[in-house]
Design a protein around this motif. Structure first.
Motif, mmCIF file in Angstrom:
data_model
loop_
_atom_site.group_PDB
_atom_site.id
_atom_site.type_symbol
_atom_site.label_atom_id
_atom_site.label_comp_id
_atom_site.label_asym_id
_atom_site.label_seq_id
_atom_site.Cartn_x
_atom_site.Cartn_y
_atom_site.Cartn_z
ATOM 1 N N TYR A 39 3.307 -2.984 15.756
ATOM 2 C CA TYR A 39 3.074 -4.210 14.988
ATOM 3 C C TYR A 39 2.347 -5.216 15.861
ATOM 4 C CZ TYR A 39 3.772 -8.366 12.166
ATOM 5 O OH TYR A 39 3.557 -9.496 11.420
ATOM 6 N N ASP A 40 1.285 -5.814 15.316
ATOM 7 C CA ASP A 40 0.508 -6.790 16.075
ATOM 8 C C ASP A 40 -0.034 -7.846 15.127
ATOM 9 O OD1 ASP A 40 -1.107 -8.255 17.745
ATOM 10 O OD2 ASP A 40 -2.140 -6.530 18.627
ATOM 11 N N ASN A 41 0.743 -8.941 14.972
ATOM 12 C CA ASN A 41 0.311 -10.088 14.166
ATOM 13 C C ASN A 41 -0.125 -9.688 12.757
ATOM 14 O OD1 ASN A 41 0.305 -12.538 16.120
ATOM 15 N ND2 ASN A 41 -0.675 -10.889 17.292
ATOM 16 N N GLY A 42 0.701 -8.874 12.101
ATOM 17 C CA GLY A 42 0.424 -8.469 10.732
ATOM 18 C C GLY A 42 -0.225 -7.104 10.613
ATOM 19 N N TYR A 43 -0.751 -6.587 11.701
ATOM 20 C CA TYR A 43 -1.382 -5.267 11.685
ATOM 21 C C TYR A 43 -0.308 -4.225 11.952
ATOM 22 C CZ TYR A 43 -4.968 -1.720 12.626
ATOM 23 O OH TYR A 43 -5.771 -0.602 12.589
ATOM 24 N N ILE A 44 -0.067 -3.335 10.974
ATOM 25 C CA ILE A 44 1.010 -2.360 11.048
ATOM 26 C C ILE A 44 0.400 -0.964 11.141
ATOM 27 C CG2 ILE A 44 3.011 -1.379 9.857
ATOM 28 C CD1 ILE A 44 3.327 -4.111 8.455
ATOM 29 N N ILE A 45 0.814 -0.221 12.173
ATOM 30 C CA ILE A 45 0.296 1.125 12.399
ATOM 31 C C ILE A 45 1.473 2.092 12.475
ATOM 32 C CG2 ILE A 45 -1.079 2.618 13.902
ATOM 33 C CD1 ILE A 45 -2.359 0.124 15.082
ATOM 34 N N LEU A 46 1.364 3.204 11.761
ATOM 35 C CA LEU A 46 2.323 4.295 11.856
ATOM 36 C C LEU A 46 1.635 5.488 12.499
ATOM 37 C CD1 LEU A 46 4.999 5.818 11.133
ATOM 38 C CD2 LEU A 46 3.928 6.374 8.933
ATOM 39 N N GLY A 47 2.287 6.073 13.488
ATOM 40 C CA GLY A 47 1.742 7.248 14.138
ATOM 41 C C GLY A 47 2.797 8.319 14.292
ATOM 42 N N SER A 48 2.377 9.520 14.607
ATOM 43 C CA SER A 48 3.313 10.624 14.786
ATOM 44 C C SER A 48 2.986 11.370 16.065
ATOM 45 C CB SER A 48 3.259 11.586 13.599
ATOM 46 O OG SER A 48 1.988 12.197 13.501
ATOM 47 N N GLY A 49 3.994 12.109 16.567
ATOM 48 C CA GLY A 49 3.784 12.932 17.741
ATOM 49 C C GLY A 49 3.800 12.155 19.031
ATOM 50 N N GLU A 50 3.569 12.869 20.095
ATOM 51 C CA GLU A 50 3.501 12.312 21.438
ATOM 52 C C GLU A 50 2.132 12.614 22.039
ATOM 53 O OE1 GLU A 50 5.450 10.472 23.155
ATOM 54 O OE2 GLU A 50 7.361 10.518 22.121
ATOM 55 N N PRO A 51 1.583 11.720 22.885
ATOM 56 C CA PRO A 51 2.150 10.422 23.271
ATOM 57 C C PRO A 51 1.939 9.379 22.180
ATOM 58 C CG PRO A 51 0.031 10.709 24.317
ATOM 59 C CD PRO A 51 0.314 11.998 23.598
ATOM 60 N N ALA A 52 2.694 8.305 22.252
ATOM 61 C CA ALA A 52 2.560 7.216 21.286
ATOM 62 C C ALA A 52 1.170 6.609 21.362
ATOM 63 C CB ALA A 52 3.623 6.148 21.553
ATOM 64 N N THR A 97 0.855 -1.182 0.000
ATOM 65 C CA THR A 97 0.000 0.000 0.000
ATOM 66 C C THR A 97 0.892 1.232 0.000
ATOM 67 O OG1 THR A 97 -1.863 1.108 1.104
ATOM 68 C CG2 THR A 97 -0.174 0.157 2.507
ATOM 69 N N ALA A 98 0.341 2.357 -0.449
ATOM 70 C CA ALA A 98 1.071 3.619 -0.471
ATOM 71 C C ALA A 98 0.081 4.762 -0.304
ATOM 72 C CB ALA A 98 1.855 3.783 -1.777
ATOM 73 N N THR A 99 0.556 5.880 0.222
ATOM 74 C CA THR A 99 -0.312 7.027 0.423
ATOM 75 C C THR A 99 0.477 8.311 0.236
ATOM 76 O OG1 THR A 99 -1.746 8.187 2.001
ATOM 77 C CG2 THR A 99 0.119 6.994 2.909
ATOM 78 N N THR A 100 -0.207 9.339 -0.252
ATOM 79 C CA THR A 100 0.394 10.674 -0.365
ATOM 80 C C THR A 100 -0.157 11.617 0.701
ATOM 81 O OG1 THR A 100 -1.290 11.325 -1.984
ATOM 82 C CG2 THR A 100 0.794 10.429 -2.845
ATOM 83 N N ASP A 101 -0.854 11.065 1.681
ATOM 84 C CA ASP A 101 -1.408 11.863 2.768
ATOM 85 C C ASP A 101 -0.282 12.645 3.448
ATOM 86 O OD1 ASP A 101 -2.506 12.885 5.094
ATOM 87 O OD2 ASP A 101 -3.727 11.113 5.502
ATOM 88 N N PRO A 102 -0.359 13.978 3.501
ATOM 89 C CA PRO A 102 0.718 14.766 4.123
ATOM 90 C C PRO A 102 1.016 14.377 5.565
ATOM 91 C CG PRO A 102 -0.788 16.200 2.912
ATOM 92 C CD PRO A 102 -1.417 14.830 2.944
ATOM 93 N N ASP A 103 0.016 13.850 6.275
ATOM 94 C CA ASP A 103 0.237 13.472 7.669
ATOM 95 C C ASP A 103 1.204 12.309 7.816
ATOM 96 O OD1 ASP A 103 -1.422 15.450 8.606
ATOM 97 O OD2 ASP A 103 -3.178 14.153 8.778
ATOM 98 N N THR A 104 1.424 11.558 6.744
ATOM 99 C CA THR A 104 2.328 10.409 6.802
ATOM 100 C C THR A 104 3.750 10.771 6.380
ATOM 101 O OG1 THR A 104 1.940 9.676 4.523
ATOM 102 C CG2 THR A 104 0.396 8.903 6.218
ATOM 103 N N LEU A 105 3.982 11.999 5.953
ATOM 104 C CA LEU A 105 5.293 12.404 5.461
ATOM 105 C C LEU A 105 6.126 13.022 6.585
ATOM 106 C CD1 LEU A 105 4.138 13.999 2.084
ATOM 107 C CD2 LEU A 105 4.724 11.609 2.584
ATOM 108 N N LYS A 109 -1.490 7.787 20.108
ATOM 109 C CA LYS A 109 -2.592 8.744 20.084
ATOM 110 C C LYS A 109 -2.960 9.151 18.652
ATOM 111 C CE LYS A 109 -4.194 13.187 21.876
ATOM 112 N NZ LYS A 109 -3.885 14.365 22.738
ATOM 113 N N GLN A 110 -1.976 9.548 17.869
ATOM 114 C CA GLN A 110 -2.247 10.056 16.524
ATOM 115 C C GLN A 110 -1.814 9.040 15.474
ATOM 116 O OE1 GLN A 110 -0.859 14.010 15.750
ATOM 117 N NE2 GLN A 110 -1.248 13.891 13.553
ATOM 118 N N VAL A 111 -2.776 8.291 14.947
ATOM 119 C CA VAL A 111 -2.526 7.300 13.895
ATOM 120 C C VAL A 111 -2.598 7.993 12.545
ATOM 121 C CG1 VAL A 111 -3.347 5.192 12.796
ATOM 122 C CG2 VAL A 111 -3.429 5.413 15.294
#
Length: 310
Positions: free
Chosen positions: A267-280, A245-253, A282-284
């Motif tokens: 990472y949780d059994n194949g489920y991959i989440i990227l987040g930004s900021g603090e606290p961890a 998968t790929a995205t151009t969403d500015p929040d992911t850059l 909170k912001q997916v």
């Protein structure tokens, strides 16, 4: 009247050349803690070698290179012709502060292939840059000082036995071309499950990898490229290099390329989440349900494309 050698030492136009003094013999082969005061506007160089008949070093800690715009840990080829920056930073804490008119305290620790440095009077505190050589040279016995085409003044040089400094507080990926350095200490808290928090700085392509073992540099199970293609998209790939998968969403850059940015990956059994900021957690900003690996995911690592990422 006498004083210890290294109480004062002046350099000018060293041009990366070193003079190896018997007084600067390391307390043990492959290990030392070095503290000193230095006055310079740029280009303070500390070298390590096992051959006193050559003018070049095997490893060099470069503080304030390129007009005090960056610092590096550099590996030199056996013939002295090739210089490879193994770690690189533009972090102000790793540069020479002020205008070069005052003496500044620095420390360097080399221990079992782990080379790191920082400013201050407490070795091991506030690491500015580090590199771990997985195949360190076995006979490093000397250290010395040099510069480029500038003057450097040194005082109170002390060489003591090496201390243990925790590895991994700083990491610099330099021109890795999407290959990874899989470290035994970079492991998830559980098999197939974990949360990794980090701060990163770079213009593009901060690469986060997940894998099932401490594998080869060109191997991975999942590769998440944050700010790929000149920081225009974020991409997730599988072990074959196929884009899942790929995205151009500015929040992911990468939001601020010249400053550190907070990210986290879960990472949780194949489920991959990227987040930004603090606290961890909170912001997916990105998530994907990937096929679960047949072998448990246990390790993570970092990489980049070209240039460097901290």
């Amino acid at each position: 009247f006498s004083r210890p050698f290294g109480g004062r030492y002046s350099l000018f136009e060293g041009l990366n050349n070193f003079i190896w003094h018997e007084k600067w013999l390391l307390p043990q082969k492959g290990g030392a803690t070095i503290t000193f005061l230095a006055k310079a506007a740029r280009e303070i160089k500390v070298g390590f070698s096992d051959d006193t008949t050559t003018a070049y070093a095997d490893y060099i800690v470069n503080i304030g290179m390129d007009d005090n715009s960056q610092s590096s840990i550099t590996e030199v080829s056996p013939d002295g012709k090739d210089y490879t920056h193994q770690a690189l930073t533009k972090d102000p804490d790793a540069l020479i502060p002020g205008d070069g008119t005052n003496f500044v305290p620095y420390w360097i620790v080399y221990n079992k292939g782990h080379l790191c440095f920082g400013r201050g009077t407490e070795p091991g505190k506030d690491v500015a840059l580090e590199w771990l050589d997985r195949s360190p040279l076995p006979g490093l016995s000397y250290c010395s000082f040099s510069c480029w085409d500038n003057p450097v003044e040194l005082q109170n040089i002390v060489i003591a036995p090496p201390i243990e400094v925790k590895i991994g507080s700083k990491y610099s990926a330099v021109n890795r071309n999407f290959t990874f350095e899989w470290r035994p200490e970079w492991v998830l808290t559980e098999k197939d499950k974990g949360l990794v928090r980090f701060r990163t700085k770079g213009r593009e392509a901060m690469v986060f990898g997940l894998h099932t073992e401490v594998g080869k540099a060109n191997e991975y199970t999942y590769q998440l490229i944050i700010g790929a293609e000149n920081n225009t998209k974020t991409i997730l790939k599988d072990a074959s290099g196929t884009i899942l998968t790929a995205t151009t969403d500015p929040d992911t850059l990468i939001p601020e390329v010249n400053n550190y940015n907070d990210f986290w990956v879960q990472y949780d059994n194949g489920y991959i989440i990227l987040g930004s900021g603090e606290p961890a957690t909170k912001q997916v900003v990105f998530e994907y349900q990937a096929p679960k690996s047949a072998t448990p995911i246990t390790h993570f690592a970092f990489s980049n494309s070209t240039d460097y990422v901290e």
